[in-house]
Design a protein around this motif. Structure first.
Motif, PDB file in Angstrom:
ATOM      1  N   ALA A 169       0.837  -1.189   0.000  1.00  0.00           N
ATOM      2  CA  ALA A 169       0.000   0.000   0.000  1.00  0.00           C
ATOM      3  C   ALA A 169       0.872   1.239   0.000  1.00  0.00           C
ATOM      4  N   ALA A 170       0.328   2.334  -0.505  1.00  0.00           N
ATOM      5  CA  ALA A 170       0.990   3.634  -0.435  1.00  0.00           C
ATOM      6  C   ALA A 170       0.282   4.458   0.632  1.00  0.00           C
ATOM      7  N   VAL A 171       1.073   5.025   1.539  1.00  0.00           N
ATOM      8  CA  VAL A 171       0.521   5.826   2.631  1.00  0.00           C
ATOM      9  C   VAL A 171       1.088   7.234   2.540  1.00  0.00           C
ATOM     10  N   MET A 172       0.202   8.216   2.526  1.00  0.00           N
ATOM     11  CA  MET A 172       0.600   9.611   2.445  1.00  0.00           C
ATOM     12  C   MET A 172       0.136  10.353   3.696  1.00  0.00           C
ATOM     13  N   VAL A 173       0.943  11.299   4.127  1.00  0.00           N
ATOM     14  CA  VAL A 173       0.575  12.165   5.248  1.00  0.00           C
ATOM     15  C   VAL A 173      -0.051  13.436   4.677  1.00  0.00           C
ATOM     16  N   ARG A 174      -1.299  13.685   5.045  1.00  0.00           N
ATOM     17  CA  ARG A 174      -2.076  14.764   4.416  1.00  0.00           C
ATOM     18  C   ARG A 174      -1.369  16.118   4.519  1.00  0.00           C
ATOM     19  N   GLU A 175      -0.793  16.412   5.663  1.00  0.00           N
ATOM     20  CA  GLU A 175      -0.179  17.724   5.870  1.00  0.00           C
ATOM     21  C   GLU A 175       1.099  17.920   5.071  1.00  0.00           C
ATOM     22  N   LEU A 176       1.635  16.855   4.486  1.00  0.00           N
ATOM     23  CA  LEU A 176       2.880  16.941   3.730  1.00  0.00           C
ATOM     24  C   LEU A 176       2.674  16.805   2.227  1.00  0.00           C
ATOM     25  N   ILE A 177       1.434  16.798   1.797  1.00  0.00           N
ATOM     26  CA  ILE A 177       1.154  16.686   0.365  1.00  0.00           C
ATOM     27  C   ILE A 177       1.173  18.082  -0.256  1.00  0.00           C
ATOM     28  N   HIS A 178       2.061  18.272  -1.232  1.00  0.00           N
ATOM     29  CA  HIS A 178       2.176  19.568  -1.916  1.00  0.00           C
ATOM     30  C   HIS A 178       1.977  19.465  -3.423  1.00  0.00           C
ATOM     31  N   HIS A 179       2.009  18.259  -3.976  1.00  0.00           N
ATOM     32  CA  HIS A 179       1.925  18.076  -5.420  1.00  0.00           C
ATOM     33  C   HIS A 179       0.956  16.942  -5.744  1.00  0.00           C
ATOM     34  N   TRP A 180       0.515  16.943  -7.010  1.00  0.00           N
ATOM     35  CA  TRP A 180      -0.442  15.934  -7.468  1.00  0.00           C
ATOM     36  C   TRP A 180      -0.068  15.501  -8.881  1.00  0.00           C
ATOM     37  N   VAL A 181      -0.335  14.243  -9.187  1.00  0.00           N
ATOM     38  CA  VAL A 181      -0.283  13.737 -10.562  1.00  0.00           C
ATOM     39  C   VAL A 181      -1.702  13.294 -10.895  1.00  0.00           C
ATOM     40  N   GLY A 182      -2.418  14.126 -11.652  1.00  0.00           N
ATOM     41  CA  GLY A 182      -3.843  13.891 -11.827  1.00  0.00           C
ATOM     42  C   GLY A 182      -4.510  13.962 -10.466  1.00  0.00           C
ATOM     43  N   PRO A 183      -5.327  12.964 -10.106  1.00  0.00           N
ATOM     44  CA  PRO A 183      -6.003  12.991  -8.804  1.00  0.00           C
ATOM     45  C   PRO A 183      -5.176  12.416  -7.676  1.00  0.00           C
ATOM     46  N   TRP A 184      -3.934  11.997  -7.958  1.00  0.00           N
ATOM     47  CA  TRP A 184      -3.147  11.249  -6.978  1.00  0.00           C
ATOM     48  C   TRP A 184      -2.082  12.131  -6.318  1.00  0.00           C
ATOM     49  N   PRO A 185      -1.980  12.087  -4.981  1.00  0.00           N
ATOM     50  CA  PRO A 185      -0.950  12.872  -4.292  1.00  0.00           C
ATOM     51  C   PRO A 185       0.444  12.405  -4.679  1.00  0.00           C
ATOM     52  N   ALA A 186       1.374  13.365  -4.723  1.00  0.00           N
ATOM     53  CA  ALA A 186       2.724  13.074  -5.201  1.00  0.00           C
ATOM     54  C   ALA A 186       3.750  13.806  -4.354  1.00  0.00           C
ATOM     55  N   VAL A 187       4.999  13.327  -4.453  1.00  0.00           N
ATOM     56  CA  VAL A 187       6.137  13.961  -3.794  1.00  0.00           C
ATOM     57  C   VAL A 187       7.133  14.372  -4.868  1.00  0.00           C
ATOM     58  N   PHE A 188       7.532  15.634  -4.868  1.00  0.00           N
ATOM     59  CA  PHE A 188       8.549  16.136  -5.808  1.00  0.00           C
ATOM     60  C   PHE A 188       9.769  16.555  -5.011  1.00  0.00           C
ATOM     61  N   SER A 189      10.942  16.153  -5.505  1.00  0.00           N
ATOM     62  CA  SER A 189      12.184  16.583  -4.853  1.00  0.00           C
ATOM     63  C   SER A 189      13.277  16.707  -5.898  1.00  0.00           C
ATOM     64  N   VAL A 190      14.263  17.545  -5.595  1.00  0.00           N
ATOM     65  CA  VAL A 190      15.484  17.635  -6.392  1.00  0.00           C
ATOM     66  C   VAL A 190      16.619  17.250  -5.455  1.00  0.00           C
ATOM     67  N   GLN A 191      17.349  16.212  -5.828  1.00  0.00           N
ATOM     68  CA  GLN A 191      18.332  15.607  -4.940  1.00  0.00           C
ATOM     69  C   GLN A 191      19.737  15.798  -5.499  1.00  0.00           C
ATOM     70  N   ARG A 192      20.691  15.970  -4.595  1.00  0.00           N
ATOM     71  CA  ARG A 192      22.076  16.207  -5.003  1.00  0.00           C
ATOM     72  C   ARG A 192      23.012  15.281  -4.228  1.00  0.00           C
ATOM     73  N   ALA A 193      23.926  14.634  -4.960  1.00  0.00           N
ATOM     74  CA  ALA A 193      24.940  13.770  -4.370  1.00  0.00           C
ATOM     75  C   ALA A 193      26.181  14.597  -4.047  1.00  0.00           C
ATOM     76  N   PRO A 194      27.096  14.068  -3.227  1.00  0.00           N
ATOM     77  CA  PRO A 194      28.313  14.814  -2.874  1.00  0.00           C
ATOM     78  C   PRO A 194      29.131  15.251  -4.083  1.00  0.00           C
ATOM     79  N   SER A 195      29.082  14.490  -5.186  1.00  0.00           N
ATOM     80  CA  SER A 195      29.835  14.863  -6.381  1.00  0.00           C
ATOM     81  C   SER A 195      29.252  16.082  -7.083  1.00  0.00           C
ATOM     82  N   GLY A 196      28.005  16.439  -6.726  1.00  0.00           N
ATOM     83  CA  GLY A 196      27.347  17.569  -7.357  1.00  0.00           C
ATOM     84  C   GLY A 196      26.314  17.189  -8.391  1.00  0.00           C
TER      85      GLY A 196
END
Length: 253
Positions: A169-196
């Motif tokens: 199952a996928a479990v989402m915390v309502r207060e942490l939802i900021h994005h959506w893909v169609g009707p579905w809650p989503a998480v967006f992030s930009v991630q960086r490794a030590p190399s840059g």
């Protein structure tokens, strides 16, 4: 299959809202199970997207969620641009030489996942690099698929799919939802490794599949064409979500 928790997210400094609980220990035919580490409510519906408010979570998860909210607010105040990830984090796409052209060329066990047919999405216009190894042994069920593509500007895109039907199952915390893909809650992030090196990631799930779409670029500030921005990435995610399930032999397209 991957299993992410709010604890792992908070430890990495990532304000993610997504918890994937693959309930392999659930009783056969069970439709609802407790959250991992809990014995009572809330009950999680297997194969579905479950959204809970922080106050509905077990005490330990409440604290983890509140830590994530505090990190989210702190990052906003500090102008924090990236989530830090390890250089050898498993989600970095493998070199093309380690990929496979189709399922038949892999030691794939029993393929049970029904991935999306991508023919009607923008990915169909990009060069297909191959399938990621799923590490299954002969006879083992395969419930995941990872496909890599490269855009004309050389940027690699990876789409990962995990079957939830009857498995987790996928479990989402309502207060942490900021994005959506169609009707579905989503998480967006930009991630960086030590190399840059950086990657943009959208995680979402529908009632059946958990998706991870990854672009090896910062789509907020594209390194190439400005057309490949965050709006473009979310439109691609919506196309994938709307795509039909693939038939036999269509997994690579």
């Amino acid at each position: 299959m991957k299993s992410r928790t709010l604890h792992d997210a908070a430890r990495r400094g990532s304000p993610t809202a997504l918890l994937l609980a693959f309930c392999a220990c659930a009783a056969a035919g069970a439709e609802r199970v407790p959250l991992p580490g809990a014995s009572g409510p809330p009950q999680v519906e297997i194969g579905k997207v479950n959204v809970f408010g922080i106050d509905e979570l077990p005490p330990a998860m409440q604290e983890e969620a509140r830590k994530a909210m505090r990190l989210d607010a702190q990052h906003a105040r500090d102008g924090f641009d990236f989530d830090d990830v390890a250089e050898d984090d498993w989600q970095w796409p493998e070199p093309a030489a380690a990929l496979y052209p189709n399922f038949a060329s892999m030691n794939q066990g029993r393929v049970l996942i029904h991935p999306r047919n991508l023919a009607g999405t923008a990915l169909s216009a990009f060069r297909f690099l191959g399938l990621r190894d799923n590490t299954a042994r002969p006879g083992e069920p395969v419930l995941t698929i990872g496909r890599d593509f490269v855009r004309p500007d050389g940027v690699v895109i990876e789409l990962g799919e995990n079957e939830l039907d009857g498995q987790g199952a996928a479990v989402m915390v309502r207060e942490l939802i900021h994005h959506w893909v169609g009707p579905w809650p989503a998480v967006f992030s930009v991630q960086r490794a030590p190399s840059g090196r950086v990657r943009s990631v959208i995680d979402w799930a529908d009632n059946g599949t958990d998706f991870t779409l990854m672009v090896l670029d910062d789509v907020r500030r594209p390194s190439g064409s400005s057309a490949y921005d965050k709006d473009w990435m979310f439109e691609l995610a919506r196309q994938i979500e709307a795509a039909p399930r693939a038939g036999p032999g269509e997994e690579r397209h």
